[in-house]
Scaffold this active site. Structure first.
Site, short mmCIF file in Angstrom:
data_model
loop_
_atom_site.label_atom_id
_atom_site.label_comp_id
_atom_site.label_asym_id
_atom_site.label_seq_id
_atom_site.Cartn_x
_atom_site.Cartn_y
_atom_site.Cartn_z
N ASP A 163 0.81 -1.21 0.00
CA ASP A 163 0.00 0.00 0.00
C ASP A 163 0.85 1.27 0.00
OD1 ASP A 163 -2.14 -1.72 0.10
OD2 ASP A 163 -3.20 -0.57 1.62
N ASP B 215 -1.37 -5.23 4.30
CA ASP B 215 -2.68 -4.65 4.60
C ASP B 215 -3.89 -5.46 4.14
OD1 ASP B 215 -0.66 -2.79 4.98
OD2 ASP B 215 -1.98 -1.10 4.63
N CYS C 49 5.41 -2.14 8.21
CA CYS C 49 5.76 -0.81 8.70
C CYS C 49 5.59 -0.74 10.22
CB CYS C 49 4.91 0.24 8.02
SG CYS C 49 5.12 0.22 6.22
N GLU D 200 -6.86 4.83 -0.20
CA GLU D 200 -6.42 5.43 1.06
C GLU D 200 -5.93 6.85 0.82
OE1 GLU D 200 -5.02 1.50 3.57
OE2 GLU D 200 -3.50 2.82 2.74
N SER E 172 -5.08 5.14 5.44
CA SER E 172 -4.03 4.24 5.90
C SER E 172 -4.09 4.18 7.42
CB SER E 172 -2.67 4.77 5.46
OG SER E 172 -1.64 4.23 6.24
#
Length: 551
Positions: A78, A120, A192, A440, A466
């Site tokens: 993403d 995600d 992340c 997003e 996000s």
């Protein structure tokens, strides 16, 4: 065993011949056939370490008495897809992933599944498939990335790269500093570093009981993660032997537990899409109202990035999800998990190693959980906000609308300095149908934050955010503009009233004016008219129901 359909009986002689062509020894033919869906790819940092984990899953399956067959599942990063046309494909990929796993698992009659995932939309897609196929399955999330480091400061992707763009435009960073940040923010493999969507969904998966204790926060490239991969491979064979299927684990109480943990951690608003979609496949009713009901009674006890200051590595070293379960034990249901342990046993065996990272209930960061569901004349079917990432000063505001029909228009105006204090930025035609794909809005929200406007500007969209978004950012507005929701008739200068405590989101127009505008309203033409996305736009349902595909 289900796999007997492809390996037993005279009429399966050709099937056996094909299986022997793969190199399987005759001695292994009577063992459970375990499909391993792996989303390894060279393009996603969260997935580049999966080749190593595949080896340990394979060892575990053999040790447990099964025989593994690996097959690939695609993934989208993403972060890399953010801010351009690629983001149209992110949420729709969730449906493709579920369909692909269903296709391969049913075509080859696997007895069980190991689902190796991390990022995600891949994790929820795999959980949707697990519920749909409903053979014994276990999820292995590949783990979070270590924090970046630069001159004694810890770094994360969102707060230190996406927001850096706005800071640079504001003159707060030099070009040379940008280069340092992009080289140091992401030091290697892993999802992340904050409680963004990937890590939120890993925590949800473990809280659901669909991965082994400790899996969600154990760091990528760690020996602990290797051991969890091994034990997951071994455990799935045991699940096959005992016929413990996902639907026996993912019941309503398990979903309530997962939502409770999600809200206590201040997780991504994307869970308001993914958890209902997974529950839909499991045949369990989970609504937006359930999120809000649980949020009102669940304290926010972990102050994670992006709204807070703690990284996933901090949560891991504080005891991980088992420690969070321990802290919230009185609020949880004592359901079964795939590990063979009940939730209370996992909680009782856990140790809370850092009471600042996982605070006691009487010292919670906030009295309520991460997500609030808002309704009103602007969002009759609901909208969601990560209230734990909103400052107290912004919990109740009234502002003037600045309306844009795409993310690109919005981003151009923000970077040109056209958004001012007191504005309520409206980004519409970015919903599941209108986007299509419900993009997003991390780029505009991060630019607003980087330019120092997050304490005076709100952003409202029928798209989504996000997990890295912070500030007064309200998404999932339903009905969306493409379906004729009130967000479609907002005009520049209209006043918008937001009151998170009262769960209100209102367009301050008279009923007469709203009806007048709807009479003359014409939706924009679909942005994409070919390929998979055009088909997706025709079949996808509202964000308020998880943006699932119509059967």
């Amino acid at each position: 065993m289900k796999s007997n359909a492809i390996k037993k009986g005279l009429e399966r002689l050709p099937h056996r011949a094909l299986l022997y062509a793969t190199g399987i020894p005759e001695t292994e033919m009577d063992k459970p056939f375990i499909g391993v869906a792996t989303s390894f790819t060279d393009i996603i940092p969260g997935h580049i370490g999966m080749r190593d984990l595949e080896r340990f899953i394979e060892k575990g399956i053999h040790t447990g008495g099964g025989y593994p067959f690996f097959f690939g599942i695609p993934g989208i990063c993403d972060g890399i897809a953010m801010g351009h046309s690629g983001m149209h494909y992110s949420l729709p990929s969730r449906e493709l992933i579920a369909d692909m796993i269903e296709t391969v698992a049913e075509a080859h009659q696997f007895d069980g599944l190991v689902l190796l995932t991390n990022c995600d939309k891949i994790t929820p897609g795999m959980l949707m498939a697990a519920a749909r196929v409903n053979v014994p399955s276990i999820v292995v999330t590949a783990g979070p990335m270590y924090s970046g480091h630069l001159r004694g400061k810890r770094l994360s992707l969102v707060n230190d790269t996406f927001e850096a763009i706005g800071k640079y435009k504001k003159g707060l960073l030099k070009a040379s500093e940008l280069k340092d940040l992009e080289m140091c923010a992401c030091p290697g493999a892993g999802s992340c570093q904050g409680m963004y969507t990937a890590n939120t969904m890993a925590c949800v998966t473990e809280s659901l009981g669909m991965s082994l204790p400790g899996c969600a926060t154990s760091l990528a490239v760690s020996a602990k993660k290797r051991r969890i991969a091994f034990h997951s491979g071994s455990r799935v064979v045991e699940l096959v032997k005992k016929n413990i299927t996902p639907k026996k684990i993912m019941n309503l109480n398990a979903f309530k537990n997962a939502i409770t943990i999600d809200l206590a951690l201040g997780g991504s608003t994307n869970t308001a899409l993914h958890i209902p979609a997974i529950a839909h496949e499991a045949g369990v009713p989970v609504t937006l109202e359930l999120f809000d009901e649980i949020s009102r009674r669940t304290p926010h006890i972990a102050n994670m990035l992006p709204g807070g200051s703690h990284y996933l590595e901090d949560l891991e070293f504080a005891g991980g999800i088992p420690a969070v379960l321990k802290r919230l034990r009185s609020s949880l249901k004592n359901v079964d998990t795939l590990s063979g342990k009940k939730i209370y046993q996992i909680a009782d065996e856990a140790e809370i190693a850092d009471a600042e990272v996982i605070r006691p209930l009487d010292r919670a960061y906030r009295k309520e959980g991460g997500i609030a569901v808002l309704r009103g004349t602007l969002a009759p079917e609901g909208a969601v906000v990560k209230q734990t990432a909103v400052s107290k000063e912004m919990m109740k505001i009234r502002g003037r609308a600045r309306v844009f029909n795409s993310e690109e228009e919005t981003m151009k105006a923000i970077l040109a300095g056209k958004i001012k204090s007191g504005d309520v930025v409206i980004v519409r035609y970015e919903g599941p149908k209108g986007g299509p794909g419900m993009r997003e809005m991390l780029s505009p929200t991060a630019a607003i934050a980087g330019m120092g406007l997050s304490e005076s500007v709100a952003l409202i969209t029928d798209g989504r955010f996000s997990g890295g978004t912070r500030g007064l950012c309200i998404g999932h507005v339903s009905p969306e503009a493409m379906e004729g929701g009130p967000i479609a008739i907002v005009r520049n200068g209209d006043m918008i009233d937001i009151d998170i405590a009262k769960r209100k989101l209102d367009l301050l127009l008279s009923e007469k004016e709203i009806k007048k505008r709807f009479k003359t309203h014409k939706p924009i033409k679909p942005k994409i008219n070919k390929g998979w996305l055009a088909r997706y736009a025709k079949l996808v349902t509202s964000a308020s129901t998880g943006a699932v595909m119509k059967s």
